[in-house]
Write a protein that holds these residues in place. Structure first.
Motif, mmCIF file in Angstrom:
data_model
loop_
_atom_site.group_PDB
_atom_site.id
_atom_site.type_symbol
_atom_site.label_atom_id
_atom_site.label_comp_id
_atom_site.label_asym_id
_atom_site.label_seq_id
_atom_site.Cartn_x
_atom_site.Cartn_y
_atom_site.Cartn_z
ATOM 1 N N PHE A 367 6.181 -10.161 -7.277
ATOM 2 C CA PHE A 367 4.845 -10.560 -6.827
ATOM 3 C C PHE A 367 4.892 -11.275 -5.478
ATOM 4 C CE2 PHE A 367 3.429 -9.702 -11.150
ATOM 5 C CZ PHE A 367 2.152 -9.223 -10.930
ATOM 6 N N ILE A 368 5.893 -12.095 -5.284
ATOM 7 C CA ILE A 368 5.972 -12.846 -4.024
ATOM 8 C C ILE A 368 6.229 -11.915 -2.848
ATOM 9 C CG2 ILE A 368 7.425 -14.478 -2.742
ATOM 10 C CD1 ILE A 368 7.627 -16.114 -5.345
ATOM 11 N N ILE A 369 7.141 -10.960 -3.000
ATOM 12 C CA ILE A 369 7.476 -10.080 -1.874
ATOM 13 C C ILE A 369 6.400 -9.019 -1.657
ATOM 14 C CG2 ILE A 369 9.094 -8.327 -1.039
ATOM 15 C CD1 ILE A 369 11.364 -9.935 -2.252
ATOM 16 N N LEU A 370 6.091 -8.227 -2.676
ATOM 17 C CA LEU A 370 5.135 -7.129 -2.493
ATOM 18 C C LEU A 370 3.708 -7.631 -2.296
ATOM 19 C CD1 LEU A 370 6.488 -4.602 -5.172
ATOM 20 C CD2 LEU A 370 6.905 -4.619 -2.712
ATOM 21 N N GLY A 371 3.313 -8.635 -3.112
ATOM 22 C CA GLY A 371 1.955 -9.154 -2.987
ATOM 23 C C GLY A 371 1.730 -9.882 -1.684
ATOM 24 N N ASN A 372 2.656 -10.752 -1.326
ATOM 25 C CA ASN A 372 2.483 -11.537 -0.108
ATOM 26 C C ASN A 372 2.675 -10.704 1.150
ATOM 27 O OD1 ASN A 372 1.989 -13.743 -1.694
ATOM 28 N ND2 ASN A 372 4.005 -14.651 -1.458
ATOM 29 N N TYR A 373 3.402 -9.586 1.047
ATOM 30 C CA TYR A 373 3.496 -8.690 2.214
ATOM 31 C C TYR A 373 2.116 -8.101 2.523
ATOM 32 C CZ TYR A 373 4.390 -4.542 5.008
ATOM 33 O OH TYR A 373 4.346 -3.582 5.993
ATOM 34 N N GLY A 374 1.440 -7.590 1.498
ATOM 35 C CA GLY A 374 0.102 -7.041 1.717
ATOM 36 C C GLY A 374 -0.882 -8.098 2.171
ATOM 37 N N MET A 375 -0.778 -9.296 1.590
ATOM 38 C CA MET A 375 -1.691 -10.368 1.973
ATOM 39 C C MET A 375 -1.399 -10.832 3.397
ATOM 40 S SD MET A 375 -2.893 -13.497 -0.450
ATOM 41 C CE MET A 375 -1.669 -14.729 -0.082
ATOM 42 N N GLY A 376 -0.123 -10.790 3.779
ATOM 43 C CA GLY A 376 0.249 -11.145 5.151
ATOM 44 C C GLY A 376 -0.359 -10.179 6.161
ATOM 45 N N LEU A 377 -0.369 -8.886 5.821
ATOM 46 C CA LEU A 377 -1.005 -7.908 6.706
ATOM 47 C C LEU A 377 -2.485 -8.230 6.893
ATOM 48 C CD1 LEU A 377 0.512 -4.548 5.324
ATOM 49 C CD2 LEU A 377 1.251 -5.841 7.327
ATOM 50 N N GLN A 378 -3.139 -8.635 5.796
ATOM 51 C CA GLN A 378 -4.559 -8.985 5.845
ATOM 52 C C GLN A 378 -4.796 -10.250 6.663
ATOM 53 O OE1 GLN A 378 -7.333 -7.449 4.281
ATOM 54 N NE2 GLN A 378 -8.589 -8.958 5.354
ATOM 55 N N MET A 379 -4.054 -11.293 6.374
ATOM 56 C CA MET A 379 -4.281 -12.593 7.005
ATOM 57 C C MET A 379 -3.913 -12.595 8.488
ATOM 58 S SD MET A 379 -5.561 -14.019 4.415
ATOM 59 C CE MET A 379 -5.771 -15.763 4.826
ATOM 60 N N HIS A 380 -2.970 -11.754 8.886
ATOM 61 C CA HIS A 380 -2.556 -11.682 10.283
ATOM 62 C C HIS A 380 -3.289 -10.589 11.053
ATOM 63 C CE1 HIS A 380 1.458 -13.737 9.035
ATOM 64 N NE2 HIS A 380 0.571 -14.637 9.446
ATOM 65 N N GLY A 381 -4.240 -9.922 10.402
ATOM 66 C CA GLY A 381 -5.062 -8.940 11.094
ATOM 67 C C GLY A 381 -4.388 -7.614 11.376
ATOM 68 N N ARG A 382 -3.269 -7.349 10.703
ATOM 69 C CA ARG A 382 -2.569 -6.076 10.934
ATOM 70 C C ARG A 382 -3.218 -4.926 10.165
ATOM 71 N NH1 ARG A 382 3.634 -7.057 9.672
ATOM 72 N NH2 ARG A 382 3.640 -4.804 10.108
ATOM 73 N N LEU A 383 -3.862 -5.236 9.054
ATOM 74 C CA LEU A 383 -4.509 -4.205 8.239
ATOM 75 C C LEU A 383 -5.606 -4.864 7.402
ATOM 76 C CD1 LEU A 383 -4.484 -1.232 7.219
ATOM 77 C CD2 LEU A 383 -2.924 -1.981 5.415
ATOM 78 N N ASP A 384 -6.830 -4.391 7.537
ATOM 79 C CA ASP A 384 -7.951 -4.972 6.803
ATOM 80 C C ASP A 384 -8.076 -4.285 5.435
ATOM 81 O OD1 ASP A 384 -10.150 -6.296 5.948
ATOM 82 O OD2 ASP A 384 -11.463 -5.702 7.606
ATOM 83 N N LEU A 385 -7.246 -4.724 4.500
ATOM 84 C CA LEU A 385 -7.203 -4.106 3.178
ATOM 85 C C LEU A 385 -8.476 -4.355 2.379
ATOM 86 C CD1 LEU A 385 -3.532 -4.952 2.246
ATOM 87 C CD2 LEU A 385 -4.483 -2.663 2.356
ATOM 88 N N LEU A 386 -9.043 -5.546 2.537
ATOM 89 C CA LEU A 386 -10.233 -5.880 1.772
ATOM 90 C C LEU A 386 -11.407 -4.963 2.139
ATOM 91 C CD1 LEU A 386 -10.097 -9.790 1.710
ATOM 92 C CD2 LEU A 386 -9.294 -8.144 0.007
ATOM 93 N N SER A 387 -11.520 -4.617 3.411
ATOM 94 C CA SER A 387 -12.582 -3.692 3.823
ATOM 95 C C SER A 387 -12.334 -2.305 3.250
ATOM 96 C CB SER A 387 -12.655 -3.615 5.353
ATOM 97 O OG SER A 387 -13.056 -4.851 5.889
ATOM 98 N N VAL A 388 -11.054 -1.894 3.281
ATOM 99 C CA VAL A 388 -10.702 -0.577 2.735
ATOM 100 C C VAL A 388 -11.072 -0.508 1.257
ATOM 101 C CG1 VAL A 388 -8.787 0.977 2.176
ATOM 102 C CG2 VAL A 388 -8.845 -0.188 4.396
ATOM 103 N N TYR A 389 -10.717 -1.565 0.524
ATOM 104 C CA TYR A 389 -10.971 -1.564 -0.919
ATOM 105 C C TYR A 389 -12.453 -1.711 -1.221
ATOM 106 C CZ TYR A 389 -10.871 -3.003 -5.817
ATOM 107 O OH TYR A 389 -11.099 -3.086 -7.158
ATOM 108 N N THR A 390 -13.160 -2.559 -0.455
ATOM 109 C CA THR A 390 -14.587 -2.777 -0.690
ATOM 110 C C THR A 390 -15.396 -1.514 -0.431
ATOM 111 O OG1 THR A 390 -14.358 -5.117 -0.051
ATOM 112 C CG2 THR A 390 -16.577 -4.194 -0.066
ATOM 113 N N LYS A 391 -15.039 -0.790 0.623
ATOM 114 C CA LYS A 391 -15.786 0.424 0.986
ATOM 115 C C LYS A 391 -15.517 1.565 0.015
ATOM 116 C CE LYS A 391 -16.052 -0.538 5.959
ATOM 117 N NZ LYS A 391 -15.577 -0.126 7.305
ATOM 118 N N THR A 392 -14.250 1.767 -0.320
ATOM 119 C CA THR A 392 -13.883 2.943 -1.125
ATOM 120 C C THR A 392 -13.763 2.641 -2.614
ATOM 121 O OG1 THR A 392 -11.489 2.555 -0.869
ATOM 122 C CG2 THR A 392 -12.600 3.846 0.847
#
Length: 517
Positions: A367-392
């Protein structure tokens, strides 16, 4: 002559089987599936109302069982019961790595891998997360809570009880009901025992059918991205059949096959984690957020475990915590039996503390590695995952998009597929062995079920998921059946623990009397 011997062995096997527990629960699940398909709206409404009663109105029941079982595990480990050795071996049957890898992969390992990639996304839009302090602090903490000490305590206390029953008391009935004998006595041999075992097998079948649904779409999408094969029902069925063939082959080989599969699975798992950690570009964020979330969990553990949201301002514990406790309780039918059976030669203290060490280490690292990697992409602006998930609303597409940010994304997706297939295979290795043992009226602790019985259960466990692919409503309903099944299982777990302490106390007194004589 050989034909006569085969007939005699078949007749002997037929007499040894408990046909009520082997066939009736399966027929009940099949009937439920048919009802779900033919009456999707009525079945959904009925099951939703039952789930509302148990999960919402009586939710505190699940929370109290969770916290009580956790404290019970600590009492087992640090009291006089912790010195009891499960079996007459001076040295454990398996090395710590072999034992730990089989134990970790026997549980919800594939689910752990799946949720590690996406659970923070599910919490990110919850109002309760914002009230507590935001995504950064709590979207990484709640996954560790929901997959942490309390869930693993369900497995470990029952593993101790079953291991004591099998290796110390040498009981020949490897069933839930038999572990209640110290309290229920001869009633275990009557309808009381049959009802307990019936509930257990129903929960086992429902739980295994639903867990396959969780990651199969992700596997299908990953394979489609790598190979270019379009996603389809045929591809999903092919994946399920392939997994079935792998775990059937391993189970057919016996414990050596299961042990080999578990070891390979762990190596693949840590290869994936190392790839993400070192090549994902978020190593510092992963470490620091991981440390903060562990600290957050330790500081707020009791509060998180007992929060009921009495005013229903968000219904967060009803939607998540109570759901997870129910899900883990349903899976307690198979996994603890397997852990108990492979724990011969270990003390109660070693099983509990070693189980926490291996289980939590693997779970938290994932959870720390895989979860925080995705959250790091979101928080650092590298990938807006929340928009992707909210839209689709497509959680699987969000997970794949995270992994495609890594170097050589095709290689990462192949590694993910291999990990999930082997995780599912090893989980169902243990389930098949336990289900096959359940089919016998009596089975010696060191005796493995007949290969044909293992083959029967290997096929049965895969038929329901294949059938349910054709109806999304049916799958949602069967997941609710799993949660509902956790309610009576909670009572049975209390019975099992009471029986263990009663029997273990008598055993220690017997040993003390032997010394004085």
């Amino acid at each position: 002559m050989k034909k006569e011997q085969n007939r005699a062995s078949d007749t002997s096997l037929a007499r040894r089987l408990d046909w009520f527990i082997t066939l009736i629960p399966f027929l009940c699940i099949v009937i439920l599936c048919i009802w779900f398909v033919r009456n999707p709206e009525q079945s959904s409404q009925l099951l939703a109302s039952i789930r509302s009663l148990l999960g919402d109105q009586m939710g505190s029941y699940y929370l109290l069982i969770g916290l009580g079982v956790f404290f019970c595990s600590l009492y087992m480990a640090f009291s006089r019961f912790g010195n009891i050795r499960l079996g007459d071996l001076e040295k454990p049957e398996y090395t710590f790595f072999q034992w730990g890898s089989m134990m970790f992969t026997a549980g919800l390992a594939a689910d752990i891998l799946f949720y590690s990639c996406c659970e923070w996304i599910l919490y990110a839009n919850e109002p309760h997360i914002e009230e507590m302090g935001g995504i950064q602090e709590w979207a990484s903490t709640y996954p560790l809570f929901h997959w942490g000490p309390i869930p693993w305590s369900f497995y470990l206390v029952l593993a101790v009880a079953f291991g004591f029953m099998l290796h110390v008391r040498k009981r020949t009935k490897q069933k839930f009901s038999e572990s209640c004998r110290p309290i229920l006595g001869k009633r275990v041999d009557g309808w009381s025992g049959k009802i307990i075992d019936f509930i257990a097998v129903i929960a086992l079948l429902a739980g295994t059918a639903t867990t396959f649904s969780l990651a199969t779409p992700l596997l299908s999408m990953a394979i489609s991205r790598v190979t270019g094969i379009p996603q389809s029902v045929a591809l999903t069925i092919f994946i399920l059949i392939s997994i079935c063939c792998i775990y059937t082959f391993c189970v057919y080989l016996g414990m050596k096959g299961v042990q080999l599969a578990a070891s390979c699975c762990v190596y693949l798992f840590f290869m994936l984690l190392a790839y993400v950690f070192f090549l994902g570009g978020e190593s510092r964020y992963i470490i620091e957020t991981g440390l903060s979330s562990i600290g957050n969990l330790v500081q707020n553990f009791i509060g998180l475990s007992t929060w009921t949201d009495a005013l229903r301002t968000s219904s967060f514990p009803q939607n998540w915590t109570i759901f997870y406790w129910s899900y883990w309780i349903v899976w307690c039918v198979a996994t603890p039996f397997f852990i108990g059976s492979i724990s011969r030669g270990r003390t109660v203290r070693q099983v509990v503390l070693g189980g926490y060490s291996f289980g939590l280490a693997g779970t938290f690292t994932s959870f720390i590695i895989l979860g925080n990697y995705g959250m790091g992409l979101q928080m650092h602006g590298r990938l807006d995952l929340l928009s992707v998930y909210t839209k689709t609303g497509d959680l699987y597409a969000a997970i794949v998009s995270v992994l495609e940010q890594l170097p050589l994304p095709g290689l990462v997706l192949i590694l993910l597929v291999l990990c999930m297939v082997t995780f599912y295979s090893t989980s169902f290795d243990s389930i098949t062995l336990v289900a096959a043992a359940y089919s016998y009226k009596e089975l010696k602790p060191n005796e493995e079920p007949n290969r044909n019985i293992k083959l029967f259960w290997s096929i049965m466990l895969i038929l329901l998921p294949i059938a349910l692919i054709f109806s999304e409503n049916s799958m949602a309903n069967l997941q609710t059946v799993s949660i509902i099944a956790a309610f009576p299982l909670g009572i049975i777990i209390i019975l099992i623990l009471g029986s263990f302490f009663k029997d273990a106390d008598a055993y220690l007194k017997e040993k003390q009397n032997e010394k004085t004589l």
